[in-house]
Design an enzyme around this catalytic site. Structure first.
Site, PDB file in Angstrom:
ATOM      1  N   LYS A  22       0.836  -1.210   0.000  1.00  0.00           N
ATOM      2  CA  LYS A  22       0.000   0.000   0.000  1.00  0.00           C
ATOM      3  C   LYS A  22       0.870   1.258   0.000  1.00  0.00           C
ATOM      4  CE  LYS A  22      -1.688   1.547   4.107  1.00  0.00           C
ATOM      5  NZ  LYS A  22      -1.371   2.944   4.374  1.00  0.00           N
ATOM      6  N   ASN A  23       1.849   1.299   0.910  1.00  0.00           N
ATOM      7  CA  ASN A  23       2.627   2.528   1.054  1.00  0.00           C
ATOM      8  C   ASN A  23       3.529   2.795  -0.145  1.00  0.00           C
ATOM      9  OD1 ASN A  23       1.375   2.930   3.442  1.00  0.00           O
ATOM     10  ND2 ASN A  23       3.120   2.359   4.743  1.00  0.00           N
ATOM     11  N   ARG A  92      -3.770  10.445   4.320  1.00  0.00           N
ATOM     12  CA  ARG A  92      -2.597  11.283   4.578  1.00  0.00           C
ATOM     13  C   ARG A  92      -1.677  11.379   3.365  1.00  0.00           C
ATOM     14  NH1 ARG A  92       0.241  13.516   8.828  1.00  0.00           N
ATOM     15  NH2 ARG A  92       2.495  13.371   8.630  1.00  0.00           N
ATOM     16  N   CYS A 116      -4.712   7.600   9.658  1.00  0.00           N
ATOM     17  CA  CYS A 116      -4.971   6.909  10.924  1.00  0.00           C
ATOM     18  C   CYS A 116      -4.722   7.838  12.105  1.00  0.00           C
ATOM     19  CB  CYS A 116      -4.042   5.701  11.064  1.00  0.00           C
ATOM     20  SG  CYS A 116      -4.751   4.205  10.406  1.00  0.00           S
ATOM     21  N   ARG A 121       1.124  13.573  14.349  1.00  0.00           N
ATOM     22  CA  ARG A 121       1.418  13.564  12.917  1.00  0.00           C
ATOM     23  C   ARG A 121       1.500  14.954  12.273  1.00  0.00           C
ATOM     24  NH1 ARG A 121      -1.212   8.313  10.094  1.00  0.00           N
ATOM     25  NH2 ARG A 121       0.810   8.162   9.154  1.00  0.00           N
ATOM     26  N   PRO A 122       2.431  15.786  12.722  1.00  0.00           N
ATOM     27  CA  PRO A 122       2.599  17.102  12.089  1.00  0.00           C
ATOM     28  C   PRO A 122       3.186  16.962  10.681  1.00  0.00           C
ATOM     29  CG  PRO A 122       4.347  16.727  13.695  1.00  0.00           C
ATOM     30  CD  PRO A 122       3.452  15.514  13.741  1.00  0.00           C
ATOM     31  N   ILE A 123       3.165  18.066   9.934  1.00  0.00           N
ATOM     32  CA  ILE A 123       3.759  18.001   8.586  1.00  0.00           C
ATOM     33  C   ILE A 123       4.868  19.045   8.450  1.00  0.00           C
ATOM     34  CG2 ILE A 123       1.731  17.015   7.476  1.00  0.00           C
ATOM     35  CD1 ILE A 123       1.175  19.841   6.365  1.00  0.00           C
ATOM     36  N   ASP A 124       5.409  19.448   9.604  1.00  0.00           N
ATOM     37  CA  ASP A 124       6.435  20.502   9.587  1.00  0.00           C
ATOM     38  C   ASP A 124       7.646  20.132   8.728  1.00  0.00           C
ATOM     39  OD1 ASP A 124       6.704  18.548  11.653  1.00  0.00           O
ATOM     40  OD2 ASP A 124       8.363  19.686  12.506  1.00  0.00           O
ATOM     41  N   LEU A 125       8.038  18.852   8.737  1.00  0.00           N
ATOM     42  CA  LEU A 125       9.240  18.460   7.978  1.00  0.00           C
ATOM     43  C   LEU A 125       8.987  18.543   6.472  1.00  0.00           C
ATOM     44  CD1 LEU A 125      10.349  15.408  10.156  1.00  0.00           C
ATOM     45  CD2 LEU A 125      11.288  17.721  10.173  1.00  0.00           C
ATOM     46  N   ASP A 305       4.362  -0.216  12.082  1.00  0.00           N
ATOM     47  CA  ASP A 305       3.146  -0.777  11.472  1.00  0.00           C
ATOM     48  C   ASP A 305       2.942  -2.251  11.826  1.00  0.00           C
ATOM     49  OD1 ASP A 305       2.541   1.643  10.411  1.00  0.00           O
ATOM     50  OD2 ASP A 305       3.019   1.152   8.334  1.00  0.00           O
ATOM     51  N   ILE A 327       7.630   5.663  17.502  1.00  0.00           N
ATOM     52  CA  ILE A 327       7.348   6.495  16.324  1.00  0.00           C
ATOM     53  C   ILE A 327       6.092   7.362  16.503  1.00  0.00           C
ATOM     54  CG2 ILE A 327       7.056   6.499  13.803  1.00  0.00           C
ATOM     55  CD1 ILE A 327       9.721   5.252  14.657  1.00  0.00           C
ATOM     56  N   ARG A 397      -8.787  -0.259   4.648  1.00  0.00           N
ATOM     57  CA  ARG A 397      -7.888   0.740   4.047  1.00  0.00           C
ATOM     58  C   ARG A 397      -6.601   0.086   3.561  1.00  0.00           C
ATOM     59  NH1 ARG A 397      -5.963   4.675   7.904  1.00  0.00           N
ATOM     60  NH2 ARG A 397      -4.514   4.805   6.177  1.00  0.00           N
TER      61      ARG A 397
HETATM   62  C1  UD1 Z   1       4.578   6.378   6.852  1.00  0.00           C
HETATM   63  C2  UD1 Z   1       3.688   5.213   6.502  1.00  0.00           C
HETATM   64  C3  UD1 Z   1       3.056   4.643   7.763  1.00  0.00           C
HETATM   65  C4  UD1 Z   1       4.146   4.297   8.773  1.00  0.00           C
HETATM   66  C5  UD1 Z   1       5.093   5.463   9.002  1.00  0.00           C
HETATM   67  C6  UD1 Z   1       6.287   5.101   9.860  1.00  0.00           C
HETATM   68  C7  UD1 Z   1       2.913   5.800   4.281  1.00  0.00           C
HETATM   69  C8  UD1 Z   1       1.771   6.183   3.426  1.00  0.00           C
HETATM   70  N1  UD1 Z   1       2.659   5.688   5.595  1.00  0.00           N
HETATM   71  O1  UD1 Z   1       3.746   7.349   7.455  1.00  0.00           O
HETATM   72  O2  UD1 Z   1       2.326   3.479   7.400  1.00  0.00           O
HETATM   73  O3  UD1 Z   1       3.525   3.986   9.999  1.00  0.00           O
HETATM   74  O4  UD1 Z   1       5.600   5.937   7.737  1.00  0.00           O
HETATM   75  O5  UD1 Z   1       6.980   4.037   9.309  1.00  0.00           O
HETATM   76  O6  UD1 Z   1       4.004   5.559   3.794  1.00  0.00           O
HETATM   77  N2  UD1 Z   1       6.813  13.663  11.771  1.00  0.00           N
HETATM   78  C9  UD1 Z   1       7.013  14.961  12.163  1.00  0.00           C
HETATM   79  N3  UD1 Z   1       6.919  15.936  11.219  1.00  0.00           N
HETATM   80  C10 UD1 Z   1       6.642  15.679   9.909  1.00  0.00           C
HETATM   81  C11 UD1 Z   1       6.458  14.329   9.516  1.00  0.00           C
HETATM   82  C12 UD1 Z   1       6.553  13.343  10.473  1.00  0.00           C
HETATM   83  O7  UD1 Z   1       7.255  15.249  13.328  1.00  0.00           O
HETATM   84  O8  UD1 Z   1       6.586  16.610   9.097  1.00  0.00           O
HETATM   85  C13 UD1 Z   1       6.891  12.599  12.776  1.00  0.00           C
HETATM   86  C14 UD1 Z   1       5.557  11.866  12.937  1.00  0.00           C
HETATM   87  O9  UD1 Z   1       4.687  12.557  13.788  1.00  0.00           O
HETATM   88  C15 UD1 Z   1       5.992  10.540  13.498  1.00  0.00           C
HETATM   89  C16 UD1 Z   1       7.348  10.322  12.808  1.00  0.00           C
HETATM   90  O10 UD1 Z   1       7.768  11.600  12.335  1.00  0.00           O
HETATM   91  O11 UD1 Z   1       6.170  10.654  14.879  1.00  0.00           O
HETATM   92  C17 UD1 Z   1       7.310   9.336  11.671  1.00  0.00           C
HETATM   93  O12 UD1 Z   1       6.362   9.740  10.738  1.00  0.00           O
HETATM   94  P1  UD1 Z   1       6.541   9.469   9.178  1.00  0.00           P
HETATM   95  O13 UD1 Z   1       7.732   8.624   8.944  1.00  0.00           O
HETATM   96  O14 UD1 Z   1       6.466  10.786   8.486  1.00  0.00           O
HETATM   97  O15 UD1 Z   1       5.246   8.654   8.875  1.00  0.00           O
HETATM   98  P2  UD1 Z   1       4.281   8.830   7.629  1.00  0.00           P
HETATM   99  O16 UD1 Z   1       5.053   9.212   6.428  1.00  0.00           O
HETATM  100  O17 UD1 Z   1       3.115   9.653   8.033  1.00  0.00           O
END
Ligand code: UD1
Length: 416
Positions: A22-23, A92, A116, A121-125, A305, A327, A397
């Protein structure tokens, strides 16, 4: 609303085949809008996340056609650059489309994404990455508005190796002038597959699978035909299904290397694990033995996961085990449900202490997220009596015909 009804206690036996991850598919679908030529992706599972992502592509103007389980995408006539809020909230990965749209059209807009409910789950990065590529990012009224008129390659260091941010920044940089370097990049196999897919379209990306990824911008991308990598999380869930039911399963068409963190733990928990080139065999007669410590980490560490499914296995294993979820902050919603089934679990912050019990018993439980829902199915498979799982939309999903697959190896599971 559909439910899964499981009569537990049947040893699973036989073969289960794994489909594309899926991912991986979600990232490739997002990447497909980078080119005006045809994109062909084989072996795609018709799971809700994939179907929703396709709806977003169609809303942008892409034409998507299924031929069996192959998808053909034509994005030559994209006319919208905004990701519809209703879909962004559902999935997402819609966020990845921002990177692709920015790269090709130099502008995009989206609502803050959903997915989920497993943490903040911020998107700052992701946004830090866009800004480092000289994109102007505004956050207004729950929307993110990006203008990439003056975008060009840049250097980005990620504070955490976020999978999503790594992929999104890769996508954004593909068609920009100049070189982009991402350090402390995520090393997940899905990132490597995305690099392979992009390079097959004519992009210049290297380093995926290490912590430094380099992208030399190109002017245009061409057509591509690609088969995604197998779903390591589905394969892992199937392996645990074999273990938890004291069964014997051959998991076919997986990539055992991607599952080493799990198979290494299972070696000490079950009587036999054998790894072949593309298959893994598991046999679990006798007692299941607790794994003392399982800590989730970015790849190649133990995947978050598979935390919920592993925790379900621990509930019926001999001894005690500690699980540390590093995580996501709130990824223990399955614990309250497993407790209803007789599990003995104590959670404090990111740590769960699981003391194995002889048997779980069937109960009415609710899936709160995708992998937590899968964990409840696993628990139901081994529980004494009947388990009824509601809110299974979360499970749909990410698992294709989960109930059918489990039925094919003997499980007594029905969807009503
Ligand atoms: C992806 C996977 C998800 C998996 C996760 C971790 C997809 C579609 N989803 O999710 O199944 O559980 O990787 O292996 O590929 N974070 C920040 N700021 C950001 C982005 C992330 O602080 O801008 C933090 C998140 O809150 C979390 C950590 O980084 O604590 C890991 O998140 P991330 O690796 O980004 O997970 P996803 O890409 O959302």
């Amino acid at each position: 609303m559909e439910k899964l009804i499981i009569d537990g206690g049947v040893k699973l036996s036989g073969e289960l085949e794994v489909y594309s991850a899926k991912n991986c598919v979600l990232a490739l679908l997002a990447a497909s809008v980078l080119t005006e030529k045809n994109v062909v992706i084989h072996n795609c599972p018709k799971i809700t996340d994939v179907l929703n992502m396709i709806k977003i592509l169609e809303s942008l103007g892409s034409v998507v056609i299924w031929h069996g389980d192959t998808i053909v995408i034509d994005s030559s006539n994209i006319s919208r650059f905004e990701i519809p809020s209703n879909y962004a909230k559902e999935i997402r990965s819609s966020l990845f489309l921002m990177g692709s749209l920015l790269s090709r059209f130099k502008k995009t807009k989206a609502a803050f994404p959903g997915g989920c409910d497993i943490g903040i789950r911020p998107i700052d990065l992701h946004l830090k990455g866009f800004r480092a590529l000289n994109v102007t990012v505004k956050e207004e009224g729950g929307h993110i508005i990006c203008n990439g008129q003056h975008a060009r390659g840049g250097r980005i260091h990620l504070d955490f190796p976020s999978v999503g941010a790594t992929e999104n920044i890769m996508l954004a940089a593909i068609l920009l002038k100049g070189k982009t370097t991402i350090t402390n990049a995520a090393k997940e196999p899905e990132v490597v597959a995305l690099q392979d897919f992009l390079n097959a379209m004519g992009a210049k990306v290297k380093g995926a699978g290490t912590d430094q990824i380099e992208i030399d911008g190109v002017k245009k991308l061409g057509a591509v035909e690609f088969t995604p990598i197998p779903d390591r999380i589905v394969a892992g869930t199937y392996l645990i299904a074999g273990a938890i039911t004291h069964g014997e399963l051959l998991i076919k068409n997986c990539c055992p290397k991607h599952l080493e963190a799990l198979t290494d733990k299972l070696k000490n928990a079950v009587s036999k694990i054998a790894v072949f080139e593309k298959d893994i065999y598991i046999k679990a007669d006798g007692d299941l033995i607790s794994v003392p410590l399982t800590e989730t980490q970015p790849y190649p560490g133990f995947p978050t996961d598979l935390q919920a499914q592993t925790l379900a296995l621990q509930t019926v294993s001999k001894g005690s085990g500690i699980i540390v979820e590093n995580i996501f902050e709130t990824r223990y919603k399955h614990v309250a449900e497993l407790t209803k089934m007789g599990a003995n679990i104590v959670v404090k912050d990111k740590i769960a202490l699981v003391r194995g019990v002889k048997n779980l018993h069937g109960a009415e439980v609710t899936a709160h997220d995708l992998r937590g829902g899968a964990a409840l199915v696993l628990a139901g498979l081994c529980a004494v009596g009947r388990t009824e799982i509601s809110d299974i939309k979360h499970i749909d999903r990410g698992y294709l015909n989960f109930d059918m697959a489990l039925r094919s190896v003997g499980a007594k599971i029905e969807r009503i």
